[in-house]
Design a protein around this motif. Structure first.
Motif, PDB file in Angstrom:
ATOM      1  N   ALA A  36       0.802  -1.222   0.000  1.00 53.45           N
ATOM      2  CA  ALA A  36       0.000   0.000   0.000  1.00 53.45           C
ATOM      3  C   ALA A  36       0.837   1.276   0.000  1.00 53.45           C
ATOM      4  N   PHE A  37       1.986   1.266   0.634  1.00 51.64           N
ATOM      5  CA  PHE A  37       2.831   2.460   0.690  1.00 51.64           C
ATOM      6  C   PHE A  37       4.243   2.065   0.307  1.00 51.64           C
ATOM      7  N   GLN A  38       4.735   2.661  -0.742  1.00 51.31           N
ATOM      8  CA  GLN A  38       6.079   2.407  -1.249  1.00 51.31           C
ATOM      9  C   GLN A  38       6.324   0.923  -1.536  1.00 51.31           C
ATOM     10  N   THR A 123       9.515   7.797   6.324  1.00 44.92           N
ATOM     11  CA  THR A 123       8.529   8.343   5.399  1.00 44.92           C
ATOM     12  C   THR A 123       7.197   7.703   5.731  1.00 44.92           C
ATOM     13  N   VAL A 124       6.143   8.467   5.541  1.00 44.93           N
ATOM     14  CA  VAL A 124       4.799   7.999   5.865  1.00 44.93           C
ATOM     15  C   VAL A 124       3.837   8.529   4.809  1.00 44.93           C
ATOM     16  N   ASP A 125       2.807   7.764   4.539  1.00 45.70           N
ATOM     17  CA  ASP A 125       1.752   8.189   3.632  1.00 45.70           C
ATOM     18  C   ASP A 125       1.167   9.495   4.164  1.00 45.70           C
ATOM     19  N   LEU A 142       7.976  17.085  11.249  1.00 48.02           N
ATOM     20  CA  LEU A 142       7.838  17.065   9.793  1.00 48.02           C
ATOM     21  C   LEU A 142       8.910  17.927   9.156  1.00 48.02           C
ATOM     22  N   LEU A 143       9.488  17.442   8.077  1.00 52.10           N
ATOM     23  CA  LEU A 143      10.403  18.268   7.289  1.00 52.10           C
ATOM     24  C   LEU A 143       9.560  19.083   6.331  1.00 52.10           C
ATOM     25  N   ASP A 144       9.548  20.393   6.510  1.00 54.58           N
ATOM     26  CA  ASP A 144       8.693  21.266   5.713  1.00 54.58           C
ATOM     27  C   ASP A 144       9.054  21.268   4.234  1.00 54.58           C
ATOM     28  N   SER A 150       1.964  12.651  -1.864  1.00 49.26           N
ATOM     29  CA  SER A 150       1.648  11.328  -1.336  1.00 49.26           C
ATOM     30  C   SER A 150       2.385  10.935  -0.070  1.00 49.26           C
ATOM     31  N   GLU A 151       3.461  11.609   0.293  1.00 51.07           N
ATOM     32  CA  GLU A 151       4.199  11.182   1.473  1.00 51.07           C
ATOM     33  C   GLU A 151       4.793  12.354   2.230  1.00 51.07           C
ATOM     34  N   ARG A 152       5.131  12.070   3.480  1.00 51.41           N
ATOM     35  CA  ARG A 152       5.795  13.027   4.363  1.00 51.41           C
ATOM     36  C   ARG A 152       7.057  12.368   4.909  1.00 51.41           C
TER      37      ARG A 152
END
Length: 158
Positions: A36-38, A123-125, A142-144, A150-152
């Motif tokens: 589902a993610f990556q 990394t996260v969805d 969070l890295l701005d 799709s990801e953070r």
């Protein structure tokens, strides 16, 4: 085991041992959703087993045990030149929102400090609001400058 909602599940967090591999593989065999993610965990059983073997040989792995069943897995993949590590976490769908993710996250943060790492990152969805809330409560930020649709990327300075 049926989904639990927000009830706490009693688990023991333990460092991965080679004899644990089949139990860990069993968790991923029944894990959903796959890819589902990556693309993680991989959908193909053969690819998933190779991926899992790379994780357990290349990182610091902890498992969340409920009796004889693995319900969660966390791994740090260290880069000793940078003194940081990528952080991956997977909680079986029957045990999500039960506190296991928090317990695994706290264990891996402690281990990263013991390893002398300066930073861990993940990394996260972008729409996995529950996970993002957990990571932020644990001290990740969070890295701005890395937002995508799709990801953070979140980091924690140790």
């Amino acid at each position: 085991m049926k989904p639990t909602g927000k009830k706490n599940i009693e688990v023991t967090i333990r460092y991965f041992a080679p004899d644990d591999f089949l139990y860990l593989k069993e968790m991923y065999d029944t894990f959903a959703p796959k890819g589902a993610f990556q693309g993680m965990p991989p959908r193909s059983e053969e690819v998933a087993e190779k991926w899992l073997r790379r994780l357990v040989h290349g990182g610091e792995n902890y498992l969340a045990w409920h009796g004889a069943r693995v319900l969660g897995h966390v791994v740090l993949l260290p880069d000793y030149q940078k003194m940081d590590a990528e952080y991956l976490i997977f909680v079986h769908q029957c045990a999500r929102s039960s506190g296991i993710g928090k317990k695994l996250t706290l264990a891996v943060i402690q281990r990263a400090g013991e390893m002398g790492l300066k930073q861990i990152w993940l990394t996260v969805d972008a729409f996995n609001f529950i996970a993002i809330k957990l990571y932020r409560k644990a001290g990740f930020r969070l890295l701005d400058d890395t937002y995508s649709s799709s990801e953070r990327i979140l980091v924690m300075e140790l």
